[in-house]
Scaffold this active site. Structure first.
Site, PDB file in Angstrom:
ATOM      1  N   CYS A 105       1.237  -1.090   0.121  1.00  0.00           N
ATOM      2  CA  CYS A 105       0.045  -0.087  -0.159  1.00  0.00           C
ATOM      3  C   CYS A 105       1.267   1.667   0.234  1.00  0.00           C
ATOM      4  O   CYS A 105       0.128   2.151  -0.177  1.00  0.00           O
ATOM      5  CB  CYS A 105      -0.909   0.000   1.773  1.00  0.00           C
ATOM      6  SG  CYS A 105      -1.905  -1.497   1.149  1.00  0.00           S
ATOM      7  N   HIS A 254      -3.125   7.107   1.988  1.00  0.00           N
ATOM      8  CA  HIS A 254      -3.535   5.521   1.208  1.00  0.00           C
ATOM      9  C   HIS A 254      -4.713   5.490   1.817  1.00  0.00           C
ATOM     10  O   HIS A 254      -5.939   5.861   3.130  1.00  0.00           O
ATOM     11  CB  HIS A 254      -2.887   4.736   1.500  1.00  0.00           C
ATOM     12  CG  HIS A 254      -3.186   3.636   2.332  1.00  0.00           C
ATOM     13  ND1 HIS A 254      -3.567   2.590   0.470  1.00  0.00           N
ATOM     14  CD2 HIS A 254      -3.298   2.348   2.644  1.00  0.00           C
ATOM     15  CE1 HIS A 254      -4.452   1.734   0.449  1.00  0.00           C
ATOM     16  NE2 HIS A 254      -4.174   1.170   2.176  1.00  0.00           N
ATOM     17  N   ASN A 284     -10.760   0.034  -0.373  1.00  0.00           N
ATOM     18  CA  ASN A 284      -8.660  -0.124  -0.101  1.00  0.00           C
ATOM     19  C   ASN A 284      -8.003  -0.932  -0.878  1.00  0.00           C
ATOM     20  O   ASN A 284      -8.048  -2.087  -1.471  1.00  0.00           O
ATOM     21  CB  ASN A 284      -8.455  -0.889   0.927  1.00  0.00           C
ATOM     22  CG  ASN A 284      -6.325  -0.734   1.170  1.00  0.00           C
ATOM     23  OD1 ASN A 284      -6.061  -0.650  -0.235  1.00  0.00           O
ATOM     24  ND2 ASN A 284      -6.213  -0.839   2.669  1.00  0.00           N
TER      25      ASN A 284
END
Length: 332
Positions: A105, A254, A284
């Site tokens: 990520c 993020h 996500n």
């Protein structure tokens, strides 16, 4: 959508939304769906990355031949050896060197800083770079685990970076990055090969047939890690840029969990109306999340030329980093 997930695991739309901020997510279908029905488009990490990069290239006004570097940040490539060369070829970037970068990520953030180093390093001829963040973690999550399958979606986003003589007008103004392998167990997707006997002389040789386990995450520990370290690394990036938090127009994190964003924003003293987020619509998307959110913010007119964006990625490794960026592209 969350309602669809109610038929897969024991959960509810309200439970997911209140704890994560996610309402829906997009996932890649199995390739056989396209083979069985030609009206179902074939999509993969390569196609998503190519489409995102093509859109960014069109916005930049550059031609494919102008691109010197293509970085694809991904932890879930179609090809274990990397997708960047295929993406560059699909775009027609004949003059570019291309490679993948794996940092989960944090990948897009790390990829952008890496590209910036190529563009500013004395003695080279790099002028233009494409950085793509693309992931399909739907391939690796446990769809029977309600704590993880609700979180992730698939997607890709991209930016074009260009060398400039006056870095104060646009680009990466300052950055900072860290990793701590001691936190590896909190978020990982480890190798898990099956035994494969090879008939060598004697008793033979037992090798391993490659595969990976499902994504494993300790959500509570990841939350504590992110809310503790992200404000610090953003402050370090601001210090590197010789700037104060009051000079930041937008906070772009993020897109992991709305509670993480709220906590980080509060600790930095940035109001939520200055936080860029599209988490509710995509979930996500790992390395894809930051450029996806930035793309929508720019195209909607939310982010304008000259705006300062404090950007931070965090995730498996554990890894985390931040960059202070001044948007210099067209906001049309």
């Amino acid at each position: 959508t969350n309602l669809h997930l109610e038929s897969i695991v024991e959960t509810s739309d309200e439970w997911i939304r209140t704890r994560t901020g996610i309402s829906e997510r997009r996932v890649l279908l199995h390739p056989e769906d396209h083979e069985l029905d030609s009206e179902v488009p074939f999509e993969s990490i390569k196609t998503l990355a190519t489409d995102a990069a093509s859109d960014a290239l069109a916005m930049s006004g550059l031609s494919p031949e102008d691109i010197d570097l293509v970085i694809v940040a991904t932890s879930s490539p179609d090809d274990m050896f990397g997708d960047a060369t295929s993406v560059a070829a699909n775009l027609g970037c004949k003059n570019a060197v291309a490679f993948d970068l794996t940092a989960a990520c944090s990948g897009f953030l790390f990829g952008s800083v890496t590209a910036g180093q190529f563009l500013t390093n004395a003695g080279n001829s790099y002028q233009n770079a494409i950085v793509v963040g693309a992931d399909a973690l739907s391939r690796w999550i446990d769809w029977d685990d309600r704590n993880s399958c609700i979180l992730f979606g698939d997607g890709a986003g991209a930016v074009v970076l260009t060398a400039t003589e006056d870095a104060s007008k646009a680009g990466i103004l300052g950055s900072s990055a860290h990793s701590n392998g001691m936190g590896y167990k909190q978020l990982n997707c480890g190798y898990e090969g099956e035994a494969r006997q090879v008939a060598t002389p004697g008793d033979g040789t037992r090798l391993s047939k490659g595969s990976y386990s499902r994504l494993a995450m300790n959500g509570k520990e990841v939350y504590k890690f992110a809310t503790r370290e992200v404000p610090k690394v953003i402050q370090e990036a601001l210090d590197a840029a010789d700037m104060e938090v009051e000079q930041v127009d937008w906070l772009l994190l993020h897109q992991a969990n709305i509670r993480i964003m709220e906590t980080v924003a509060k600790r930095l003293g940035i109001p939520m109306e200055n936080v860029i987020t599209n988490l509710a619509s995509y979930g996500n998307t790992s390395a894809g999340s930051i450029p996806l959110a930035l793309n929508e913010a720019v195209r909607s007119g939310q982010v304008k030329e000259g705006d300062v964006i404090a950007c931070a990625g965090f995730g498996a490794g554990l890894s985390w980093g931040a960059a202070i960026m001044k948007w210099g592209g067209s906001d049309e």
